[in-house]
Design a protein around this motif. Structure first.
Motif, PDB file in Angstrom:
ATOM      1  N   ASP A  30       0.804  -1.223   0.000  1.00 42.15           N
ATOM      2  CA  ASP A  30       0.000   0.000   0.000  1.00 42.15           C
ATOM      3  C   ASP A  30       0.835   1.272   0.000  1.00 42.15           C
ATOM      4  OD1 ASP A  30      -0.933  -0.329   3.540  1.00 42.15           O
ATOM      5  OD2 ASP A  30       0.997  -0.072   2.545  1.00 42.15           O
ATOM      6  N   THR A  31       2.143   1.133   0.064  1.00 44.11           N
ATOM      7  CA  THR A  31       2.999   2.321   0.099  1.00 44.11           C
ATOM      8  C   THR A  31       4.044   2.236  -0.997  1.00 44.11           C
ATOM      9  OG1 THR A  31       2.699   2.435   2.491  1.00 44.11           O
ATOM     10  CG2 THR A  31       4.469   3.748   1.555  1.00 44.11           C
ATOM     11  N   TYR A  33       7.263   4.587  -3.142  1.00 41.23           N
ATOM     12  CA  TYR A  33       8.250   5.634  -2.929  1.00 41.23           C
ATOM     13  C   TYR A  33       8.976   5.960  -4.241  1.00 41.23           C
ATOM     14  CZ  TYR A  33       8.009   3.648   1.836  1.00 41.23           C
ATOM     15  OH  TYR A  33       7.591   3.173   3.045  1.00 41.23           O
ATOM     16  N   ASN A  50       0.852   6.585   0.233  1.00 45.17           N
ATOM     17  CA  ASN A  50       0.162   5.480   0.872  1.00 45.17           C
ATOM     18  C   ASN A  50      -1.264   5.459   0.353  1.00 45.17           C
ATOM     19  OD1 ASN A  50      -1.702   4.337   3.108  1.00 45.17           O
ATOM     20  ND2 ASN A  50       0.318   3.578   3.668  1.00 45.17           N
ATOM     21  N   SER A  94       6.466  -0.936  -0.212  1.00 44.54           N
ATOM     22  CA  SER A  94       6.507  -1.731   1.013  1.00 44.54           C
ATOM     23  C   SER A  94       5.105  -1.826   1.589  1.00 44.54           C
ATOM     24  CB  SER A  94       7.460  -1.134   2.045  1.00 44.54           C
ATOM     25  OG  SER A  94       6.950   0.088   2.546  1.00 44.54           O
ATOM     26  N   GLU A  96       3.138  -1.198   4.806  1.00 40.79           N
ATOM     27  CA  GLU A  96       3.278  -0.495   6.071  1.00 40.79           C
ATOM     28  C   GLU A  96       2.222  -0.936   7.062  1.00 40.79           C
ATOM     29  OE1 GLU A  96       5.806   1.361   6.472  1.00 40.79           O
ATOM     30  OE2 GLU A  96       6.444   1.434   4.389  1.00 40.79           O
ATOM     31  N   SER A 103       9.259  -3.620   7.656  1.00 36.76           N
ATOM     32  CA  SER A 103       8.954  -3.921   6.262  1.00 36.76           C
ATOM     33  C   SER A 103      10.062  -3.405   5.370  1.00 36.76           C
ATOM     34  CB  SER A 103       7.634  -3.254   5.860  1.00 36.76           C
ATOM     35  OG  SER A 103       6.588  -3.680   6.683  1.00 36.76           O
ATOM     36  N   PRO A 104      10.750  -4.301   4.670  1.00 36.68           N
ATOM     37  CA  PRO A 104      11.787  -3.809   3.757  1.00 36.68           C
ATOM     38  C   PRO A 104      11.148  -3.163   2.543  1.00 36.68           C
ATOM     39  CG  PRO A 104      11.537  -6.179   3.512  1.00 36.68           C
ATOM     40  CD  PRO A 104      10.633  -5.771   4.642  1.00 36.68           C
ATOM     41  N   LEU A 105      11.880  -2.287   1.939  1.00 43.35           N
ATOM     42  CA  LEU A 105      11.452  -1.723   0.668  1.00 43.35           C
ATOM     43  C   LEU A 105      11.896  -2.649  -0.453  1.00 43.35           C
ATOM     44  CD1 LEU A 105      10.957   0.800   2.410  1.00 43.35           C
ATOM     45  CD2 LEU A 105      11.900   2.157   0.520  1.00 43.35           C
ATOM     46  N   HIS A 106      10.993  -2.851  -1.397  1.00 47.01           N
ATOM     47  CA  HIS A 106      11.315  -3.610  -2.605  1.00 47.01           C
ATOM     48  C   HIS A 106      11.494  -2.605  -3.725  1.00 47.01           C
ATOM     49  CE1 HIS A 106      10.180  -7.583  -0.861  1.00 47.01           C
ATOM     50  NE2 HIS A 106       9.510  -6.790  -0.054  1.00 47.01           N
ATOM     51  N   PHE A 107      12.669  -2.613  -4.319  1.00 53.30           N
ATOM     52  CA  PHE A 107      13.012  -1.602  -5.310  1.00 53.30           C
ATOM     53  C   PHE A 107      12.821  -2.104  -6.736  1.00 53.30           C
ATOM     54  CE2 PHE A 107      14.989   1.938  -3.073  1.00 53.30           C
ATOM     55  CZ  PHE A 107      15.172   1.396  -1.802  1.00 53.30           C
TER      56      PHE A 107
ATOM     57  N   PHE B  35      18.390  -2.170   8.137  1.00 52.40           N
ATOM     58  CA  PHE B  35      18.370  -2.964   6.909  1.00 52.40           C
ATOM     59  C   PHE B  35      19.710  -2.839   6.197  1.00 52.40           C
ATOM     60  CE2 PHE B  35      13.687  -3.392   6.698  1.00 52.40           C
ATOM     61  CZ  PHE B  35      13.305  -2.393   7.567  1.00 52.40           C
ATOM     62  N   TYR B  37      21.250  -3.423   2.237  1.00 47.07           N
ATOM     63  CA  TYR B  37      20.958  -3.659   0.825  1.00 47.07           C
ATOM     64  C   TYR B  37      22.263  -3.807   0.069  1.00 47.07           C
ATOM     65  CZ  TYR B  37      15.996  -2.450   1.206  1.00 47.07           C
ATOM     66  OH  TYR B  37      14.658  -2.447   1.519  1.00 47.07           O
ATOM     67  N   ARG B  95      14.864   2.703   9.545  1.00 42.70           N
ATOM     68  CA  ARG B  95      13.581   3.389   9.608  1.00 42.70           C
ATOM     69  C   ARG B  95      13.044   3.282  11.014  1.00 42.70           C
ATOM     70  NH1 ARG B  95       9.677   0.084   5.758  1.00 42.70           N
ATOM     71  NH2 ARG B  95       8.833   2.157   5.514  1.00 42.70           N
ATOM     72  N   LEU B  98       6.457   3.277  12.504  1.00 47.17           N
ATOM     73  CA  LEU B  98       5.348   4.020  11.931  1.00 47.17           C
ATOM     74  C   LEU B  98       4.353   4.324  13.033  1.00 47.17           C
ATOM     75  CD1 LEU B  98       3.922   4.984   9.338  1.00 47.17           C
ATOM     76  CD2 LEU B  98       2.954   2.705   9.146  1.00 47.17           C
TER      77      LEU B  98
END
Lengths: 116, 119
Positions: A30-31, A33, A50, A94, A96, A103-107, B35, B37, B95, B98
């Motif tokens: 749902d988020t 970047y 988001n 990611s 959230e 939650s890792p970011l998937h690029f 994290f 990467y 991070r 939230l």
């Protein structure tokens, strides 16, 4: 089965032009970047959305306008391109959850923008 | 404000040896995630490993492990039995928790360490 895909991979254009980069994710996140990676490899966040709503807007020139038609897509439009806009632009997503931070970011694979 | 420091711009390691990439962070929050990467020369960003601030054990993922020292605010990445394919840029990132649903906490990156594995 690309999770986060962005197009184009390379973008070469002249100063003053307007260009767009598209991003789509099929992870159900749902988020989303946009990050910018400069020539020294430093990664800096530009925007975060988001569920189609703008959440983070770092100090980015207003020539950069993100647009999220739905939660699976986040596009980046850049007006009046300048030499200093040359960089690699990464889209990421990611999932959230309030109170969480794991939650890792998937690029995506990045878009190399060159302004001449 | 969050801050991530990676003091090693470049590191060299011999194939099959272990290497440690340093990362220190600065936050006043108690709840945060760290994290790592990997970015090979092809350019994509690959998520390697995660450590939560309340995790009591160091995270491990295959040949990657995280040496987490909370009091020192360090989260070093250890790569065991280095392979030629490990040559890449490595980024540490953090991070914070939230606060509300529908928000977003940005992932802040360090400047990276370029690892070269020699045959």
């Amino acid at each position: 089965d690309t999770a986060v895909s962005q197009t184009p991979k390379y973008l070469v254009t002249q100063m003053g032009n307007d260009k767009s980069i598209k991003c789509e994710q099929n992870l159900g996140h749902d988020t989303m970047y946009w990050y910018k990676q400069d020539s020294k490899k430093f990664l800096k966040i530009m925007f975060s959305y988001n569920n189609k709503e703008l959440i983070i807007n770092e100090t980015v020139p207003n020539r950069f306008s993100p647009k999220s038609p739905d939660k699976a897509h986040l596009n980046l439009h850049i007006n009046s391109l300048e030499l200093g806009d040359s960089a690699v632009y990464f889209c990421a997503s990611s999932q959230e959850q309030a109170g969480h931070y794991n939650s890792p970011l998937h690029f995506g694979n990045g878009t190399r923008l060159t302004v001449t | 404000a969050q801050k991530i420091t990676q003091t090693q711009p470049g590191m060299f390691v011999q194939e099959k040896e272990a290497v440690t990439l340093d990362c220190t962070y600065d936050t006043s929050d108690q709840s945060y995630g760290l994290f790592w990467y990997k970015q090979p020369s092809s350019g994509e960003m690959i998520f390697l490993i995660y450590q939560g601030s309340y995790d009591e054990q160091n995270a491990t993922e295959g040949r990657y492990s995280l040496n987490f020292q909370k009091a020192r605010k360090s989260a070093n990445l250890v790569i065991s039995a280095s392979q030629l394919g490990d040559s890449a840029m490595y980024f540490c990132a953090m991070r914070e928790a939230l606060l509300t649903q529908g928000g977003s906490e940005k992932l802040v990156f360090g400047k990276g360490t370029k690892l070269t594995v020699n045959p």
